[in-house]
Design an enzyme around this catalytic site. Structure first.
Site, PDB file in Angstrom:
ATOM      1  N   ASP A  80      -2.911   5.567   6.634  1.00  0.00           N
ATOM      2  CA  ASP A  80      -3.443   6.740   7.325  1.00  0.00           C
ATOM      3  C   ASP A  80      -4.327   6.260   8.472  1.00  0.00           C
ATOM      4  O   ASP A  80      -3.855   6.071   9.591  1.00  0.00           O
ATOM      5  CB  ASP A  80      -4.191   7.620   6.320  1.00  0.00           C
ATOM      6  CG  ASP A  80      -4.693   8.912   6.939  1.00  0.00           C
ATOM      7  OD1 ASP A  80      -4.387   9.167   8.105  1.00  0.00           O
ATOM      8  OD2 ASP A  80      -5.405   9.680   6.253  1.00  0.00           O
ATOM      9  N   GLU A  87       0.869  -1.189   0.000  1.00  0.00           N
ATOM     10  CA  GLU A  87       0.000   0.000   0.000  1.00  0.00           C
ATOM     11  C   GLU A  87       0.901   1.232   0.000  1.00  0.00           C
ATOM     12  O   GLU A  87       2.001   1.210   0.551  1.00  0.00           O
ATOM     13  CB  GLU A  87      -0.869  -0.099   1.258  1.00  0.00           C
ATOM     14  CG  GLU A  87      -1.563   1.139   1.736  1.00  0.00           C
ATOM     15  CD  GLU A  87      -2.875   1.453   1.053  1.00  0.00           C
ATOM     16  OE1 GLU A  87      -2.891   1.464  -0.181  1.00  0.00           O
ATOM     17  OE2 GLU A  87      -3.852   1.726   1.764  1.00  0.00           O
ATOM     18  N   ASP A  88       0.446   2.302  -0.639  1.00  0.00           N
ATOM     19  CA  ASP A  88       1.260   3.513  -0.696  1.00  0.00           C
ATOM     20  C   ASP A  88       1.419   4.159   0.680  1.00  0.00           C
ATOM     21  O   ASP A  88       2.530   4.436   1.129  1.00  0.00           O
ATOM     22  CB  ASP A  88       0.669   4.524  -1.707  1.00  0.00           C
ATOM     23  CG  ASP A  88      -0.838   4.753  -1.528  1.00  0.00           C
ATOM     24  OD1 ASP A  88      -1.422   4.237  -0.549  1.00  0.00           O
ATOM     25  OD2 ASP A  88      -1.437   5.445  -2.369  1.00  0.00           O
ATOM     26  N   ARG A 110       1.413  12.058  -9.094  1.00  0.00           N
ATOM     27  CA  ARG A 110       1.863  10.685  -8.809  1.00  0.00           C
ATOM     28  C   ARG A 110       3.275  10.423  -9.324  1.00  0.00           C
ATOM     29  O   ARG A 110       4.003   9.601  -8.789  1.00  0.00           O
ATOM     30  CB  ARG A 110       0.936   9.663  -9.475  1.00  0.00           C
ATOM     31  CG  ARG A 110      -0.461   9.600  -8.898  1.00  0.00           C
ATOM     32  CD  ARG A 110      -1.185   8.370  -9.453  1.00  0.00           C
ATOM     33  NE  ARG A 110      -2.617   8.430  -9.287  1.00  0.00           N
ATOM     34  CZ  ARG A 110      -3.278   8.084  -8.177  1.00  0.00           C
ATOM     35  NH1 ARG A 110      -2.624   7.654  -7.127  1.00  0.00           N
ATOM     36  NH2 ARG A 110      -4.595   8.175  -8.118  1.00  0.00           N
ATOM     37  N   PHE A 137      -0.933  16.190   4.473  1.00  0.00           N
ATOM     38  CA  PHE A 137      -1.326  15.546   3.212  1.00  0.00           C
ATOM     39  C   PHE A 137      -0.128  15.589   2.269  1.00  0.00           C
ATOM     40  O   PHE A 137       0.449  16.647   2.031  1.00  0.00           O
ATOM     41  CB  PHE A 137      -2.526  16.273   2.601  1.00  0.00           C
ATOM     42  CG  PHE A 137      -3.109  15.544   1.425  1.00  0.00           C
ATOM     43  CD1 PHE A 137      -3.977  14.477   1.620  1.00  0.00           C
ATOM     44  CD2 PHE A 137      -2.774  15.906   0.124  1.00  0.00           C
ATOM     45  CE1 PHE A 137      -4.505  13.782   0.532  1.00  0.00           C
ATOM     46  CE2 PHE A 137      -3.298  15.214  -0.960  1.00  0.00           C
ATOM     47  CZ  PHE A 137      -4.164  14.155  -0.756  1.00  0.00           C
TER      48      PHE A 137
HETATM   49  P1  5GP Z   1      -6.372   4.652   5.077  1.00  0.00           P
HETATM   50  O1  5GP Z   1      -7.354   3.661   4.544  1.00  0.00           O
HETATM   51  O2  5GP Z   1      -5.172   4.044   5.761  1.00  0.00           O
HETATM   52  O3  5GP Z   1      -7.012   5.736   5.896  1.00  0.00           O
HETATM   53  O4  5GP Z   1      -5.858   5.478   3.851  1.00  0.00           O
HETATM   54  C1  5GP Z   1      -5.129   4.917   2.858  1.00  0.00           C
HETATM   55  C2  5GP Z   1      -5.406   5.641   1.566  1.00  0.00           C
HETATM   56  O5  5GP Z   1      -5.746   7.013   1.797  1.00  0.00           O
HETATM   57  C3  5GP Z   1      -4.166   5.678   0.723  1.00  0.00           C
HETATM   58  O6  5GP Z   1      -4.087   4.564  -0.122  1.00  0.00           O
HETATM   59  C4  5GP Z   1      -4.329   6.963  -0.029  1.00  0.00           C
HETATM   60  O7  5GP Z   1      -5.072   6.743  -1.205  1.00  0.00           O
HETATM   61  C5  5GP Z   1      -5.119   7.857   0.877  1.00  0.00           C
HETATM   62  N1  5GP Z   1      -4.292   8.818   1.628  1.00  0.00           N
HETATM   63  C6  5GP Z   1      -4.129   8.889   2.967  1.00  0.00           C
HETATM   64  N2  5GP Z   1      -3.302   9.883   3.303  1.00  0.00           N
HETATM   65  C7  5GP Z   1      -2.922  10.466   2.141  1.00  0.00           C
HETATM   66  C8  5GP Z   1      -2.037  11.552   1.820  1.00  0.00           C
HETATM   67  O8  5GP Z   1      -1.415  12.210   2.654  1.00  0.00           O
HETATM   68  N3  5GP Z   1      -1.885  11.823   0.507  1.00  0.00           N
HETATM   69  C9  5GP Z   1      -2.528  11.154  -0.484  1.00  0.00           C
HETATM   70  N4  5GP Z   1      -2.287  11.509  -1.730  1.00  0.00           N
HETATM   71  N5  5GP Z   1      -3.370  10.115  -0.226  1.00  0.00           N
HETATM   72  C10 5GP Z   1      -3.552   9.791   1.082  1.00  0.00           C
END
Ligand code: 5GP
Length: 170
Positions: free
Chosen positions: A99, A95-96, A161, A148
């Site tokens: 959060d 996963e990138d 990206r 962010f």
């Molecule tokens: P989670 O499900 O852990 O809350 O969030 C994961 C997804 O939220 C990531 O795959 C991404 O798409 C998005 N995301 C969360 N934080 C960021 C951020 O700081 N920048 C960007 N571009 N996407 C984020």
């Protein structure tokens, strides 16, 4: 919005990718592995990782969305599911960014019900851990702040990206 600050350089990222690939090569030596990329954000990390792996590995992708703009919607949607059977396979979800943990924890639940041999996780960037859904991330790229960020696969409204580094957007 415009890019204001480079947070992690291309050199730092590439160095860390090699370290993570070395760990993965060691941990999965003699085993088969499916690297499961979460699109779209993980595509650059997976491509860099792939070039440094020397194990029996294949690559599959799922597309999930949980964010619209820069606000969490609080739920995930599977846009593209896997088209292979993962029963009995070792899975590494890549996963990138981590959060809230919603994406990874939901994926672990969904994939766990398909009887894989094992499921582990790798996240390139990990945000601070307060109030998170508890998920063990086996391979972490970098711990970052709660700002962010964009670049290295991460977008804002589909843009940025392609940046080879991680930047703060404000
Ligand atoms: P989670 O499900 O852990 O809350 O969030 C994961 C997804 O939220 C990531 O795959 C991404 O798409 C998005 N995301 C969360 N934080 C960021 C951020 O700081 N920048 C960007 N571009 N996407 C984020």
């Amino acid at each position: 919005m415009k890019i204001t600050k480079k947070i992690i350089s291309e050199e730092q990222i590439q160095e860390r990718i090699i370290q993570l690939a070395t760990e993965i090569n060691k941990d999965y030596e003699g085993k088969n592995l499916i690297i499961l990329g979460v699109l779209k954000g993980a595509f650059i990390a997976i491509s860099d990782l792939a070039k440094n792996l020397n194990i029996d590995v294949s690559f599959e992708f799922m597309s999930i969305s949980s964010y619209e703009g820069s606000e969490s919607t609080g739920q995930i949607k599977i846009e593209k599911d896997l088209d292979v059977d993962i029963a009995g396979k070792n899975i590494l979800i890549v996963e990138d960014i981590f959060d809230t943990g919603l994406t990874i924890s939901s994926l672990i639940d969904i994939l766990g019900s398909r009887n894989p041999e094992s499921i582990q996780t790798m996240c390139m960037f990990v945000k601070p851990i307060e109030n998170k859904i508890p998920v063990e991330i086996k391979y972490k790229g970098f711990e970052i702040g709660s700002e962010f960020v964009v670049g290295y696969g991460l977008d804002y409204m589909g843009k940025y990206r392609e940046l080879p580094y991680l930047a703060e957007l404000s």
